[in-house]
Design a protein around this motif. Sequence first.
Motif, PDB file in Angstrom:
ATOM      1  N   MET A   1     -41.320   5.495 -69.290  1.00 56.01           N
ATOM      2  CA  MET A   1     -42.082   5.675 -68.059  1.00 56.01           C
ATOM      3  C   MET A   1     -42.839   7.010 -68.068  1.00 56.01           C
ATOM      4  N   GLU A   2     -44.048   6.985 -67.548  1.00 56.19           N
ATOM      5  CA  GLU A   2     -44.890   8.183 -67.517  1.00 56.19           C
ATOM      6  C   GLU A   2     -44.298   9.237 -66.586  1.00 56.19           C
ATOM      7  N   PHE A   3     -43.778   8.774 -65.424  1.00 54.38           N
ATOM      8  CA  PHE A   3     -43.171   9.683 -64.465  1.00 54.38           C
ATOM      9  C   PHE A   3     -41.818   9.125 -64.025  1.00 54.38           C
ATOM     10  N   ASP A   4     -40.960  10.019 -63.603  1.00 56.97           N
ATOM     11  CA  ASP A   4     -39.723   9.572 -62.963  1.00 56.97           C
ATOM     12  C   ASP A   4     -40.020   9.037 -61.570  1.00 56.97           C
ATOM     13  N   VAL A   5     -40.892   9.748 -60.859  1.00 53.23           N
ATOM     14  CA  VAL A   5     -41.181   9.397 -59.465  1.00 53.23           C
ATOM     15  C   VAL A   5     -42.666   9.590 -59.182  1.00 53.23           C
ATOM     16  N   ILE A   6     -43.254   8.621 -58.500  1.00 51.14           N
ATOM     17  CA  ILE A   6     -44.576   8.797 -57.906  1.00 51.14           C
ATOM     18  C   ILE A   6     -44.393   8.909 -56.400  1.00 51.14           C
ATOM     19  N   ILE A   7     -44.954   9.960 -55.838  1.00 49.21           N
ATOM     20  CA  ILE A   7     -44.904  10.186 -54.391  1.00 49.21           C
ATOM     21  C   ILE A   7     -46.294   9.915 -53.834  1.00 49.21           C
ATOM     22  N   VAL A   8     -46.399   8.963 -52.937  1.00 45.44           N
ATOM     23  CA  VAL A   8     -47.672   8.644 -52.300  1.00 45.44           C
ATOM     24  C   VAL A   8     -47.706   9.356 -50.956  1.00 45.44           C
ATOM     25  N   GLY A   9     -48.477  10.424 -50.884  1.00 41.45           N
ATOM     26  CA  GLY A   9     -48.544  11.250 -49.683  1.00 41.45           C
ATOM     27  C   GLY A   9     -48.075  12.654 -49.990  1.00 41.45           C
ATOM     28  N   GLY A  10     -48.966  13.631 -49.887  1.00 45.96           N
ATOM     29  CA  GLY A  10     -48.635  15.005 -50.252  1.00 45.96           C
ATOM     30  C   GLY A  10     -48.603  15.949 -49.090  1.00 45.96           C
ATOM     31  N   SER A  11     -48.088  15.483 -47.953  1.00 50.07           N
ATOM     32  CA  SER A  11     -47.919  16.379 -46.814  1.00 50.07           C
ATOM     33  C   SER A  11     -46.460  16.842 -46.782  1.00 50.07           C
ATOM     34  N   TYR A  12     -45.886  17.052 -45.612  1.00 50.23           N
ATOM     35  CA  TYR A  12     -44.592  17.725 -45.512  1.00 50.23           C
ATOM     36  C   TYR A  12     -43.451  16.935 -46.141  1.00 50.23           C
ATOM     37  N   ALA A  13     -43.360  15.641 -45.859  1.00 49.59           N
ATOM     38  CA  ALA A  13     -42.288  14.842 -46.447  1.00 49.59           C
ATOM     39  C   ALA A  13     -42.459  14.729 -47.957  1.00 49.59           C
ATOM     40  N   GLY A  14     -43.676  14.444 -48.396  1.00 51.94           N
ATOM     41  CA  GLY A  14     -43.923  14.289 -49.816  1.00 51.94           C
ATOM     42  C   GLY A  14     -43.683  15.573 -50.595  1.00 51.94           C
ATOM     43  N   LEU A  15     -44.162  16.695 -50.071  1.00 48.58           N
ATOM     44  CA  LEU A  15     -43.985  17.973 -50.753  1.00 48.58           C
ATOM     45  C   LEU A  15     -42.525  18.410 -50.759  1.00 48.58           C
ATOM     46  N   SER A  84     -44.424  -4.014 -59.108  1.00 51.68           N
ATOM     47  CA  SER A  84     -43.216  -3.847 -59.920  1.00 51.68           C
ATOM     48  C   SER A  84     -43.538  -4.207 -61.365  1.00 51.68           C
ATOM     49  N   ILE A  85     -43.040  -3.394 -62.287  1.00 53.59           N
ATOM     50  CA  ILE A  85     -43.159  -3.670 -63.708  1.00 53.59           C
ATOM     51  C   ILE A  85     -41.767  -3.523 -64.320  1.00 53.59           C
ATOM     52  N   ASP A  86     -41.655  -3.716 -65.596  1.00 46.24           N
ATOM     53  CA  ASP A  86     -40.356  -3.615 -66.264  1.00 46.24           C
ATOM     54  C   ASP A  86     -39.752  -2.228 -66.052  1.00 46.24           C
ATOM     55  N   LYS A  87     -38.618  -2.189 -65.402  1.00 45.71           N
ATOM     56  CA  LYS A  87     -37.849  -0.961 -65.156  1.00 45.71           C
ATOM     57  C   LYS A  87     -38.586   0.048 -64.280  1.00 45.71           C
ATOM     58  N   GLY A  88     -39.513  -0.402 -63.457  1.00 53.29           N
ATOM     59  CA  GLY A  88     -40.171   0.554 -62.582  1.00 53.29           C
ATOM     60  C   GLY A  88     -41.355  -0.006 -61.840  1.00 53.29           C
ATOM     61  N   LEU A  93     -54.935   3.845 -58.463  1.00 52.93           N
ATOM     62  CA  LEU A  93     -55.735   4.677 -57.576  1.00 52.93           C
ATOM     63  C   LEU A  93     -57.120   4.081 -57.388  1.00 52.93           C
ATOM     64  N   ALA A  94     -57.816   4.559 -56.380  1.00 48.36           N
ATOM     65  CA  ALA A  94     -59.146   4.038 -56.061  1.00 48.36           C
ATOM     66  C   ALA A  94     -60.131   4.259 -57.206  1.00 48.36           C
ATOM     67  N   ASN A  95     -59.904   5.282 -58.034  1.00 43.85           N
ATOM     68  CA  ASN A  95     -60.812   5.548 -59.153  1.00 43.85           C
ATOM     69  C   ASN A  95     -60.505   4.692 -60.376  1.00 43.85           C
ATOM     70  N   GLY A  96     -59.513   3.797 -60.245  1.00 41.78           N
ATOM     71  CA  GLY A  96     -59.177   2.900 -61.335  1.00 41.78           C
ATOM     72  C   GLY A  96     -58.038   3.353 -62.224  1.00 41.78           C
ATOM     73  N   ASN A  97     -57.632   4.601 -62.115  1.00 40.97           N
ATOM     74  CA  ASN A  97     -56.526   5.103 -62.925  1.00 40.97           C
ATOM     75  C   ASN A  97     -55.207   4.478 -62.471  1.00 40.97           C
ATOM     76  N   THR A  98     -54.318   4.246 -63.421  1.00 44.38           N
ATOM     77  CA  THR A  98     -53.000   3.711 -63.100  1.00 44.38           C
ATOM     78  C   THR A  98     -51.928   4.624 -63.678  1.00 44.38           C
ATOM     79  N   PHE A  99     -50.784   4.662 -62.988  1.00 46.66           N
ATOM     80  CA  PHE A  99     -49.661   5.489 -63.413  1.00 46.66           C
ATOM     81  C   PHE A  99     -48.371   4.703 -63.213  1.00 46.66           C
ATOM     82  N   ASP A 100     -47.411   4.939 -64.096  1.00 48.56           N
ATOM     83  CA  ASP A 100     -46.126   4.255 -64.032  1.00 48.56           C
ATOM     84  C   ASP A 100     -45.024   5.230 -63.634  1.00 48.56           C
ATOM     85  N   SER A 101     -44.005   4.707 -62.983  1.00 42.21           N
ATOM     86  CA  SER A 101     -42.849   5.532 -62.621  1.00 42.21           C
ATOM     87  C   SER A 101     -41.611   4.662 -62.470  1.00 42.21           C
ATOM     88  N   ARG A 102     -40.471   5.306 -62.496  1.00 40.14           N
ATOM     89  CA  ARG A 102     -39.213   4.584 -62.299  1.00 40.14           C
ATOM     90  C   ARG A 102     -38.945   4.346 -60.810  1.00 40.14           C
TER      91      ARG A 102
END
Length: 298
Positions: A1-15, A84-88, A93-102
């Motif tokens: 996996m590229e990341f352990d965790v992806i957090i969607v939202g970078g305000s107080y809870a996310g940070l 959902s993908i295998d194990k994660g 994103l809107a720009n077309g980039n994709t990222f994987d996480s557990r």
Amino acid sequence: MEFDVIIVGGSYAGLSSALALGRAKRNVLIVDSNKPCNKQTPHAHNFLTHDGDKPAEISAKAKAEVLKYPTVKFIEGKAISASSIDKGFEVELANGNTFDSRKILLASGLKDILPEIVGFRECWGISVIHCPYCHGYEVKDEKVGLLMNGDMAFDMVKMISHWNKEVVLLTNGASTLSAEQTNQLQSKSISIIEKELSAFEHNEGYLNNVVFKDGEQLKLKAIYAKPKMVQHSNLYTDLNCEINENGLLVVDSFQKTTNNGVYAAGDCTTMFRSLSAATAAGSMAGAMINKDLVWEDF
């Protein structure tokens, strides 16, 4: 996996969650669209060590602290889908980039659907406010209004009457209060005005007068309002996460949603919208996500 965790939202809870995860040596990606609900609120309150600070300054300092941890990355952008993908999970994103996480943390908050009243939007978060614990002290003992109706209005009037003795209930149309509720409010000298509103006259967001459709004006210092709220992000639908009757994501005491591996924290999970509550929930989520990852790998 590229990341352990992806957090969607970078305000107080996310940070806050990212801070816990970064300190746990987790590879974390924060995706944030830079649309905080308190963007034009001049001061934050009821948050220890930051009482009276500007929300944007608090979040900027928090972001700088979090990004000192080398395993935490931040991208400004909009997450538009998740699957959902295998194990994660995979997030696009809107720009077309994709990222994987557990694991995924949903922390993108709520979007307020503001009424079409002239001046409301400009006053929102400044003199049209939602919470007495966040803003009530600044307008204490002043004449204030409540733009609400029904049971919510009745409960909120009782609450606000602790801070303000002069309270006017603006139902913006026919009252849906029960006869008993109406009698009780009137016995406390609380006016109930059913006339429809036309505009809020203000000076750079600070309320001067409420204008009714018949032309009459009413001078008020502030107005409490509870606009309709919806999830800021619809990723929960992609991830089959349950929401409750209030449109909030259902989580347990460890911030786990109804989908294994998906967590949620902050305003998207609770009616109690405050910086301190969002920060606490994010910290809990970060710790619990890391614990689950440790348990899986042990």
